[in-house]
Write a protein that holds these residues in place. Structure first.
Motif, PDB file in Angstrom:
ATOM      1  N   VAL A  69      31.131  28.183 -29.913  1.00  0.00           N
ATOM      2  CA  VAL A  69      32.538  27.549 -29.524  1.00  0.00           C
ATOM      3  C   VAL A  69      32.507  26.926 -28.152  1.00  0.00           C
ATOM      4  CG1 VAL A  69      34.876  27.984 -29.217  1.00  0.00           C
ATOM      5  CG2 VAL A  69      33.789  28.994 -31.124  1.00  0.00           C
ATOM      6  N   GLU A  70      32.018  27.731 -27.205  1.00  0.00           N
ATOM      7  CA  GLU A  70      31.761  27.022 -25.830  1.00  0.00           C
ATOM      8  C   GLU A  70      30.959  25.862 -25.547  1.00  0.00           C
ATOM      9  OE1 GLU A  70      29.997  28.721 -21.199  1.00  0.00           O
ATOM     10  OE2 GLU A  70      30.446  30.093 -22.949  1.00  0.00           O
ATOM     11  N   PHE A  71      29.865  25.902 -26.488  1.00  0.00           N
ATOM     12  CA  PHE A  71      28.901  24.588 -26.605  1.00  0.00           C
ATOM     13  C   PHE A  71      29.854  23.491 -27.103  1.00  0.00           C
ATOM     14  CE2 PHE A  71      26.426  21.956 -29.643  1.00  0.00           C
ATOM     15  CZ  PHE A  71      25.357  21.505 -28.283  1.00  0.00           C
ATOM     16  N   ILE A  72      30.563  23.561 -27.945  1.00  0.00           N
ATOM     17  CA  ILE A  72      31.547  22.636 -28.836  1.00  0.00           C
ATOM     18  C   ILE A  72      32.433  22.207 -27.950  1.00  0.00           C
ATOM     19  CG2 ILE A  72      33.120  22.110 -30.542  1.00  0.00           C
ATOM     20  CD1 ILE A  72      31.461  24.131 -32.394  1.00  0.00           C
ATOM     21  N   GLN A  73      33.211  23.080 -27.170  1.00  0.00           N
ATOM     22  CA  GLN A  73      34.167  22.509 -26.062  1.00  0.00           C
ATOM     23  C   GLN A  73      33.699  21.751 -25.088  1.00  0.00           C
ATOM     24  OE1 GLN A  73      36.247  26.592 -25.323  1.00  0.00           O
ATOM     25  NE2 GLN A  73      37.980  25.500 -25.952  1.00  0.00           N
ATOM     26  N   ARG A  74      32.430  22.080 -24.772  1.00  0.00           N
ATOM     27  CA  ARG A  74      32.014  21.068 -23.517  1.00  0.00           C
ATOM     28  C   ARG A  74      31.934  19.552 -24.087  1.00  0.00           C
ATOM     29  NH1 ARG A  74      28.200  25.260 -22.556  1.00  0.00           N
ATOM     30  NH2 ARG A  74      26.506  24.351 -23.674  1.00  0.00           N
ATOM     31  N   ARG A  75      32.078  19.340 -25.415  1.00  0.00           N
ATOM     32  CA  ARG A  75      31.900  18.148 -26.079  1.00  0.00           C
ATOM     33  C   ARG A  75      33.384  17.705 -26.593  1.00  0.00           C
ATOM     34  NH1 ARG A  75      27.471  20.316 -25.647  1.00  0.00           N
ATOM     35  NH2 ARG A  75      25.529  19.413 -25.552  1.00  0.00           N
ATOM     36  N   LYS A  76      34.007  18.340 -26.977  1.00  0.00           N
ATOM     37  CA  LYS A  76      35.478  18.442 -27.537  1.00  0.00           C
ATOM     38  C   LYS A  76      36.310  19.616 -27.256  1.00  0.00           C
ATOM     39  CE  LYS A  76      35.904  15.415 -29.905  1.00  0.00           C
ATOM     40  NZ  LYS A  76      36.431  14.127 -29.877  1.00  0.00           N
ATOM     41  N   PRO A  77      36.873  19.285 -26.426  1.00  0.00           N
ATOM     42  CA  PRO A  77      37.857  20.692 -26.172  1.00  0.00           C
ATOM     43  C   PRO A  77      38.743  21.237 -27.032  1.00  0.00           C
ATOM     44  CG  PRO A  77      37.785  18.934 -24.187  1.00  0.00           C
ATOM     45  CD  PRO A  77      37.312  18.462 -25.405  1.00  0.00           C
ATOM     46  N   ARG A  78      39.397  20.280 -27.575  1.00  0.00           N
ATOM     47  CA  ARG A  78      40.444  20.800 -28.619  1.00  0.00           C
ATOM     48  C   ARG A  78      40.248  20.045 -29.821  1.00  0.00           C
ATOM     49  NH1 ARG A  78      42.495  18.616 -24.429  1.00  0.00           N
ATOM     50  NH2 ARG A  78      42.440  20.765 -23.329  1.00  0.00           N
ATOM     51  N   GLY A  79      41.300  20.350 -30.876  1.00  0.00           N
ATOM     52  CA  GLY A  79      41.368  19.297 -32.038  1.00  0.00           C
ATOM     53  C   GLY A  79      41.432  20.157 -33.214  1.00  0.00           C
ATOM     54  N   CYS A  80      41.250  19.505 -34.306  1.00  0.00           N
ATOM     55  CA  CYS A  80      41.143  20.048 -35.731  1.00  0.00           C
ATOM     56  C   CYS A  80      39.628  20.304 -35.950  1.00  0.00           C
ATOM     57  CB  CYS A  80      41.761  19.111 -36.852  1.00  0.00           C
ATOM     58  SG  CYS A  80      43.525  18.665 -36.615  1.00  0.00           S
ATOM     59  N   LEU A  81      39.410  21.696 -36.347  1.00  0.00           N
ATOM     60  CA  LEU A  81      37.833  22.035 -36.588  1.00  0.00           C
ATOM     61  C   LEU A  81      37.838  22.699 -38.032  1.00  0.00           C
ATOM     62  CD1 LEU A  81      35.627  23.878 -34.262  1.00  0.00           C
ATOM     63  CD2 LEU A  81      36.014  24.705 -36.598  1.00  0.00           C
ATOM     64  N   LEU A  82      36.700  22.175 -38.785  1.00  0.00           N
ATOM     65  CA  LEU A  82      36.602  22.613 -40.070  1.00  0.00           C
ATOM     66  C   LEU A  82      35.178  23.234 -40.067  1.00  0.00           C
ATOM     67  CD1 LEU A  82      37.038  22.755 -43.202  1.00  0.00           C
ATOM     68  CD2 LEU A  82      36.042  20.496 -43.247  1.00  0.00           C
ATOM     69  N   GLU A  83      35.138  24.406 -40.625  1.00  0.00           N
ATOM     70  CA  GLU A  83      33.704  24.784 -40.734  1.00  0.00           C
ATOM     71  C   GLU A  83      33.391  24.938 -42.400  1.00  0.00           C
ATOM     72  OE1 GLU A  83      30.780  28.772 -39.540  1.00  0.00           O
ATOM     73  OE2 GLU A  83      33.253  28.974 -39.581  1.00  0.00           O
ATOM     74  N   ILE A  84      32.112  24.320 -42.629  1.00  0.00           N
ATOM     75  CA  ILE A  84      31.682  24.572 -44.098  1.00  0.00           C
ATOM     76  C   ILE A  84      30.643  25.630 -44.135  1.00  0.00           C
ATOM     77  CG2 ILE A  84      30.454  23.181 -45.876  1.00  0.00           C
ATOM     78  CD1 ILE A  84      32.885  21.729 -44.561  1.00  0.00           C
ATOM     79  N   GLY A  85      31.111  26.697 -45.146  1.00  0.00           N
ATOM     80  CA  GLY A  85      30.401  27.857 -45.119  1.00  0.00           C
ATOM     81  C   GLY A  85      30.928  28.948 -43.872  1.00  0.00           C
ATOM     82  N   CYS A  86      32.035  29.217 -44.109  1.00  0.00           N
ATOM     83  CA  CYS A  86      32.505  29.782 -42.800  1.00  0.00           C
ATOM     84  C   CYS A  86      32.702  31.493 -43.122  1.00  0.00           C
ATOM     85  CB  CYS A  86      34.223  29.478 -42.715  1.00  0.00           C
ATOM     86  SG  CYS A  86      35.271  29.809 -44.114  1.00  0.00           S
ATOM     87  N   ALA A  87      32.065  31.837 -44.117  1.00  0.00           N
ATOM     88  CA  ALA A  87      31.745  33.542 -44.313  1.00  0.00           C
ATOM     89  C   ALA A  87      33.219  34.205 -44.319  1.00  0.00           C
ATOM     90  CB  ALA A  87      30.593  33.907 -43.554  1.00  0.00           C
ATOM     91  N   TYR A  88      32.839  35.279 -43.278  1.00  0.00           N
ATOM     92  CA  TYR A  88      34.314  36.126 -43.316  1.00  0.00           C
ATOM     93  C   TYR A  88      35.017  35.544 -42.370  1.00  0.00           C
ATOM     94  CZ  TYR A  88      32.049  39.403 -46.408  1.00  0.00           C
ATOM     95  OH  TYR A  88      31.686  40.009 -47.626  1.00  0.00           O
TER      96      TYR A  88
END
Length: 295
Positions: free
Chosen positions: A85-104
């Motif tokens: 998540v920290e890695f993603i936030q360096r590129r996109k701090p916020r917004g709508c996030l979808l995970e494919i294959g989100c398990a539990y």
């Protein structure tokens, strides 16, 4: 054993055309082929039902190629996911996030804590139900147009060790690109078939687990696949990862032909691991081609 018989010409989803493929070896009664142009590896399997394969047993050590005890390793997994998540936030701090294959739902829950508006798709009923119990917006099912329409346009789409499981990765990426905002990103992780570990161990590579893994990407093939659907590679690397000791033992047992059950101590403990054979790739929409001006 490698097999260099006459090449078979079939459509490569990364090259978007029919290309010669060679038979590398046979694993788990499946032929493993490789595109001679881009290097994409593929599993030839007559029939495979993901809804039947990815059940609760896949996450609890009852499937040879699954997880030792996914729920039991929750603290370790959350620590690893928080770093993603920290890695993603360096590129996109916020917004709508979808995970494919989100398990539990552990990754989604970590992303929600930082301010993302999260949702997910998960084929395993028990896993999807647990994610819903966490208050997450998770749809139980497979990736398709109807499912994606319920989420609207997205800022971030995440596929953590998922793209290699999808029957048609080109169709899947095209769908995701259609639902990605112009400045959005897709973050995916998958094995690196071009890595030293993969090339030196061949059929014994730790990620060579057909029919669970249907595709085996290297950097060139993932870039070609992205380009074929209007995406480009923003970055790629081989990140370190905190792995539960129970999962390490489970996978080592599989490679040695033994079944090693998870234990609570192994679930709680983790070590940083990097065999440089798993890559993390960030994709974005390619800019439109500039219009040609006429005098």
């Amino acid at each position: 054993m490698r097999n260099d018989r006459a090449a078979l010409t079939i459509k490569c989803p990364a090259c978007s055309r029919a290309t010669p493929h060679r038979l590398l070896y046979v694993k788990n009664s499946c032929n493993i082929l490789q595109c001679r142009d881009c290097g994409l590896g593929r599993t030839e399997v007559s029939s495979f039902d993901p809804l039947a394969y990815y059940d609760e047993g896949y996450f609890s050590g009852r499937q040879t190629d699954g997880y030792a005890d996914y729920r039991g390793a929750e603290p370790v997994l959350r620590r690893e996911f928080a770093g993603t998540v920290e890695f993603i936030q360096r590129r996109k701090p916020r917004g709508c996030l979808l995970e494919i294959g989100c398990a539990y739902g552990f990754f989604l829950d970590e992303a929600r804590r930082t301010g993302f508006e999260v949702s997910g798709i998960e084929p395993a009923e028990a896993a999807a139900a647990h994610a819903s119990d966490l208050g997450l917006n998770v749809v139980c099912g497979l990736l398709n147009e109807a499912t994606l329409n319920s989420f609207g346009t997205l800022d971030v789409i995440v596929l953590l060790d998922v793209i290699e499981h999808l029957p048609d990765p080109q169709e899947a990426l095209a769908l995701l690109a259609d639902h990605l905002r112009p400045d959005g990103i897709i973050v995916l992780t998958t094995g690196d078939f071009g890595s030293l570990a993969a090339r030196s161990t061949g059929a014994h590579w730790r990620l060579m687990t057909p029919p669970q893994h249907l595709w085996f990407f290297n950097r060139d093939s993932i870039a070609s696949l992205a380009h074929s659907v209007g995406l480009r590679v923003e970055s790629s690397d081989h990140p370190w990862k905190f792995v539960p000791l129970s999962l390490i033992a489970f996978q080592a047992g599989r490679m040695l032909g033994r079944k090693i059950a998870a234990n609570p101590a192994g679930n709680r403990l983790a070590i940083p691991v990097n065999l440089f054979d798993a890559m993390r790739v960030v994709l974005s929409k390619a800019p439109p081609c500039p219009e040609t001006s006429h005098p």
